[in-house]
Motif scaffolding. Structure first.
Motif, PDB file in Angstrom:
ATOM      1  N   GLU A   9       0.837  -1.199   0.000  1.00 53.05           N
ATOM      2  CA  GLU A   9       0.000   0.000   0.000  1.00 53.05           C
ATOM      3  C   GLU A   9       0.876   1.255   0.000  1.00 53.05           C
ATOM      4  OE1 GLU A   9      -3.286   2.146   2.815  1.00 53.05           O
ATOM      5  OE2 GLU A   9      -3.595   0.017   2.367  1.00 53.05           O
ATOM      6  N   ALA A  10       1.962   1.229   0.753  1.00 58.11           N
ATOM      7  CA  ALA A  10       2.874   2.386   0.804  1.00 58.11           C
ATOM      8  C   ALA A  10       3.496   2.662  -0.567  1.00 58.11           C
ATOM      9  CB  ALA A  10       3.962   2.153   1.849  1.00 58.11           C
ATOM     10  N   GLU A  11       3.853   1.614  -1.290  1.00 57.04           N
ATOM     11  CA  GLU A  11       4.422   1.795  -2.637  1.00 57.04           C
ATOM     12  C   GLU A  11       3.390   2.389  -3.586  1.00 57.04           C
ATOM     13  OE1 GLU A  11       7.768  -1.629  -3.251  1.00 57.04           O
ATOM     14  OE2 GLU A  11       5.716  -2.339  -2.885  1.00 57.04           O
ATOM     15  N   TRP A  12       2.129   1.908  -3.515  1.00 58.04           N
ATOM     16  CA  TRP A  12       1.083   2.474  -4.371  1.00 58.04           C
ATOM     17  C   TRP A  12       0.849   3.931  -4.025  1.00 58.04           C
ATOM     18  CZ3 TRP A  12       0.597   0.168  -8.619  1.00 58.04           C
ATOM     19  CH2 TRP A  12       0.476  -1.215  -8.736  1.00 58.04           C
ATOM     20  N   ARG A  13       0.798   4.250  -2.729  1.00 58.99           N
ATOM     21  CA  ARG A  13       0.585   5.640  -2.304  1.00 58.99           C
ATOM     22  C   ARG A  13       1.694   6.566  -2.804  1.00 58.99           C
ATOM     23  NH1 ARG A  13      -3.465   6.825   1.185  1.00 58.99           N
ATOM     24  NH2 ARG A  13      -4.383   5.113   2.358  1.00 58.99           N
ATOM     25  N   ALA A  14       2.918   6.075  -2.805  1.00 59.42           N
ATOM     26  CA  ALA A  14       4.054   6.878  -3.276  1.00 59.42           C
ATOM     27  C   ALA A  14       3.996   7.107  -4.788  1.00 59.42           C
ATOM     28  CB  ALA A  14       5.374   6.195  -2.896  1.00 59.42           C
ATOM     29  N   GLN A  15       3.450   6.147  -5.515  1.00 61.14           N
ATOM     30  CA  GLN A  15       3.404   6.222  -6.982  1.00 61.14           C
ATOM     31  C   GLN A  15       2.223   7.045  -7.499  1.00 61.14           C
ATOM     32  OE1 GLN A  15       3.415   2.375  -9.014  1.00 61.14           O
ATOM     33  NE2 GLN A  15       2.119   3.211 -10.619  1.00 61.14           N
ATOM     34  N   LEU A  16       1.091   6.977  -6.825  1.00 56.77           N
ATOM     35  CA  LEU A  16      -0.154   7.558  -7.323  1.00 56.77           C
ATOM     36  C   LEU A  16      -0.527   8.838  -6.584  1.00 56.77           C
ATOM     37  CD1 LEU A  16      -2.137   4.183  -7.376  1.00 56.77           C
ATOM     38  CD2 LEU A  16      -1.073   5.310  -9.356  1.00 56.77           C
ATOM     39  N   THR A  17      -1.319   9.684  -7.245  1.00 56.55           N
ATOM     40  CA  THR A  17      -1.878  10.844  -6.553  1.00 56.55           C
ATOM     41  C   THR A  17      -2.923  10.331  -5.564  1.00 56.55           C
ATOM     42  OG1 THR A  17      -3.733  11.194  -8.068  1.00 56.55           O
ATOM     43  CG2 THR A  17      -1.614  12.254  -8.665  1.00 56.55           C
ATOM     44  N   PRO A  18      -3.339  11.151  -4.596  1.00 56.94           N
ATOM     45  CA  PRO A  18      -4.389  10.692  -3.673  1.00 56.94           C
ATOM     46  C   PRO A  18      -5.669  10.251  -4.392  1.00 56.94           C
ATOM     47  CG  PRO A  18      -3.293  12.607  -2.753  1.00 56.94           C
ATOM     48  CD  PRO A  18      -2.761  12.430  -4.157  1.00 56.94           C
ATOM     49  N   GLU A  19      -6.095  10.983  -5.428  1.00 55.00           N
ATOM     50  CA  GLU A  19      -7.304  10.590  -6.161  1.00 55.00           C
ATOM     51  C   GLU A  19      -7.096   9.271  -6.908  1.00 55.00           C
ATOM     52  OE1 GLU A  19     -10.641  12.287  -9.258  1.00 55.00           O
ATOM     53  OE2 GLU A  19      -8.595  13.009  -9.494  1.00 55.00           O
ATOM     54  N   GLN A  20      -5.957   9.124  -7.572  1.00 53.86           N
ATOM     55  CA  GLN A  20      -5.667   7.879  -8.279  1.00 53.86           C
ATOM     56  C   GLN A  20      -5.645   6.701  -7.311  1.00 53.86           C
ATOM     57  OE1 GLN A  20      -1.941   9.061 -10.005  1.00 53.86           O
ATOM     58  NE2 GLN A  20      -2.882   9.706 -11.942  1.00 53.86           N
ATOM     59  N   PHE A  21      -5.021   6.896  -6.151  1.00 60.26           N
ATOM     60  CA  PHE A  21      -4.958   5.830  -5.154  1.00 60.26           C
ATOM     61  C   PHE A  21      -6.358   5.459  -4.669  1.00 60.26           C
ATOM     62  CE2 PHE A  21      -4.712   4.260  -0.817  1.00 60.26           C
ATOM     63  CZ  PHE A  21      -3.817   3.202  -0.956  1.00 60.26           C
ATOM     64  N   ASN A  22      -7.179   6.452  -4.364  1.00 57.14           N
ATOM     65  CA  ASN A  22      -8.532   6.202  -3.891  1.00 57.14           C
ATOM     66  C   ASN A  22      -9.352   5.417  -4.916  1.00 57.14           C
ATOM     67  OD1 ASN A  22     -10.861   6.535  -2.092  1.00 57.14           O
ATOM     68  ND2 ASN A  22     -11.617   7.859  -3.715  1.00 57.14           N
ATOM     69  N   VAL A  23      -9.233   5.792  -6.176  1.00 58.65           N
ATOM     70  CA  VAL A  23     -10.004   5.111  -7.223  1.00 58.65           C
ATOM     71  C   VAL A  23      -9.419   3.736  -7.535  1.00 58.65           C
ATOM     72  CG1 VAL A  23     -10.637   5.183  -9.672  1.00 58.65           C
ATOM     73  CG2 VAL A  23     -10.915   7.221  -8.260  1.00 58.65           C
ATOM     74  N   ALA A  24      -8.144   3.692  -7.890  1.00 53.62           N
ATOM     75  CA  ALA A  24      -7.548   2.453  -8.397  1.00 53.62           C
ATOM     76  C   ALA A  24      -7.247   1.404  -7.326  1.00 53.62           C
ATOM     77  CB  ALA A  24      -6.270   2.768  -9.170  1.00 53.62           C
ATOM     78  N   ARG A  25      -6.922   1.850  -6.114  1.00 51.65           N
ATOM     79  CA  ARG A  25      -6.541   0.879  -5.081  1.00 51.65           C
ATOM     80  C   ARG A  25      -7.619   0.681  -4.016  1.00 51.65           C
ATOM     81  NH1 ARG A  25      -3.468  -1.598  -8.193  1.00 51.65           N
ATOM     82  NH2 ARG A  25      -3.524  -3.078  -6.480  1.00 51.65           N
ATOM     83  N   LYS A  26      -8.511   1.671  -3.850  1.00 54.50           N
ATOM     84  CA  LYS A  26      -9.550   1.583  -2.826  1.00 54.50           C
ATOM     85  C   LYS A  26     -10.959   1.504  -3.422  1.00 54.50           C
ATOM     86  CE  LYS A  26      -6.885   1.599   0.745  1.00 54.50           C
ATOM     87  NZ  LYS A  26      -6.798   0.389   1.565  1.00 54.50           N
ATOM     88  N   LYS A  27     -11.051   1.319  -4.732  1.00 54.42           N
ATOM     89  CA  LYS A  27     -12.327   1.131  -5.435  1.00 54.42           C
ATOM     90  C   LYS A  27     -13.246   2.347  -5.345  1.00 54.42           C
ATOM     91  CE  LYS A  27     -12.040  -3.783  -4.570  1.00 54.42           C
ATOM     92  NZ  LYS A  27     -12.334  -4.769  -5.547  1.00 54.42           N
ATOM     93  N   GLY A  28     -12.637   3.526  -5.359  1.00 57.27           N
ATOM     94  CA  GLY A  28     -13.418   4.757  -5.346  1.00 57.27           C
ATOM     95  C   GLY A  28     -13.991   5.070  -6.716  1.00 57.27           C
ATOM     96  N   THR A  29     -14.773   6.142  -6.775  1.00 55.77           N
ATOM     97  CA  THR A  29     -15.363   6.599  -8.039  1.00 55.77           C
ATOM     98  C   THR A  29     -15.258   8.110  -8.097  1.00 55.77           C
ATOM     99  OG1 THR A  29     -16.939   4.776  -8.030  1.00 55.77           O
ATOM    100  CG2 THR A  29     -17.463   6.637  -9.451  1.00 55.77           C
ATOM    101  N   GLU A  30     -14.763   8.618  -9.214  1.00 55.00           N
ATOM    102  CA  GLU A  30     -14.734  10.072  -9.380  1.00 55.00           C
ATOM    103  C   GLU A  30     -16.137  10.558  -9.746  1.00 55.00           C
ATOM    104  OE1 GLU A  30     -11.745  10.138 -12.400  1.00 55.00           O
ATOM    105  OE2 GLU A  30     -13.150   9.655 -13.985  1.00 55.00           O
ATOM    106  N   ARG A  31     -16.418  11.813  -9.463  1.00 60.07           N
ATOM    107  CA  ARG A  31     -17.725  12.371  -9.801  1.00 60.07           C
ATOM    108  C   ARG A  31     -17.892  12.442 -11.315  1.00 60.07           C
ATOM    109  NH1 ARG A  31     -16.057  16.684  -6.981  1.00 60.07           N
ATOM    110  NH2 ARG A  31     -16.906  18.097  -8.545  1.00 60.07           N
ATOM    111  N   ALA A  32     -19.110  12.236 -11.769  1.00 59.79           N
ATOM    112  CA  ALA A  32     -19.425  12.295 -13.203  1.00 59.79           C
ATOM    113  C   ALA A  32     -19.029  13.654 -13.781  1.00 59.79           C
ATOM    114  CB  ALA A  32     -20.910  12.055 -13.425  1.00 59.79           C
ATOM    115  N   PHE A  33     -18.560  13.643 -15.000  1.00 62.94           N
ATOM    116  CA  PHE A  33     -18.184  14.828 -15.779  1.00 62.94           C
ATOM    117  C   PHE A  33     -17.006  15.595 -15.204  1.00 62.94           C
ATOM    118  CE2 PHE A  33     -22.693  14.013 -16.583  1.00 62.94           C
ATOM    119  CZ  PHE A  33     -22.673  13.832 -17.960  1.00 62.94           C
TER     120      PHE A  33
END
Length: 132
Positions: A9-33
């Motif tokens: 998880e620490a390696e992913w956090r270092a590589q990705l922005t907070p939004e990218q990490f939330n979406v790609a590693r924590k199954k988040g969703t960005e707001r439409a549009f």
């Protein structure tokens, strides 16, 4: 099949922005549009933000009107996995990158022909490489 890429998880956090990490590693969703690629009309390839695996092309991208980048087919079906998702009292099919298990979005059976599928993805889970 491609060898599985695993990181802490620490390696992913270092590589990705907070939004990218939330979406790609924590199954988040960005707001439409709001995503960078929902309205992208340039020709090129969409890669996994985590592992750079090429997953979708602009040739299969279409305007679904949903506010997220939508595709009717991946480059290679073996590159994306599908997982039943019963979160939020819904029944959906999650789409992940098979190389790194990064969350991409969901697939629905309401897309255009020839597949009838709509891969509804998060821009934050993708990296677009423009065609030369």
């Amino acid at each position: 099949m491609t060898e599985k890429l695993t990181k802490s998880e620490a390696e992913w956090r270092a590589q990705l922005t907070p939004e990218q990490f939330n979406v790609a590693r924590k199954k988040g969703t960005e707001r439409a549009f709001t995503g960078e690629y929902h309205d992208n009309k340039e020709k090129g390839t969409y890669h996994c933000i985590c592992c750079n695996e090429p997953l979708f092309t602009s040739a299969t991208k279409f305007d679904s009107g949903t506010g997220w980048p939508s595709f009717w087919e991946p480059i290679d079906p073996a590159k994306v996995g599908e997982i039943e998702d019963r979160s939020f009292f819904m029944r959906r099919t999650e789409v992940v990158c098979n190389k790194c298990d990064g969350h991409l979005g969901h697939v629905f059976p309401d897309g255009p022909e020839p597949t009838g599928l709509r891969y509804c993805l998060n821009s934050a889970a993708l990296d677009f490489k423009k065609e030369e």
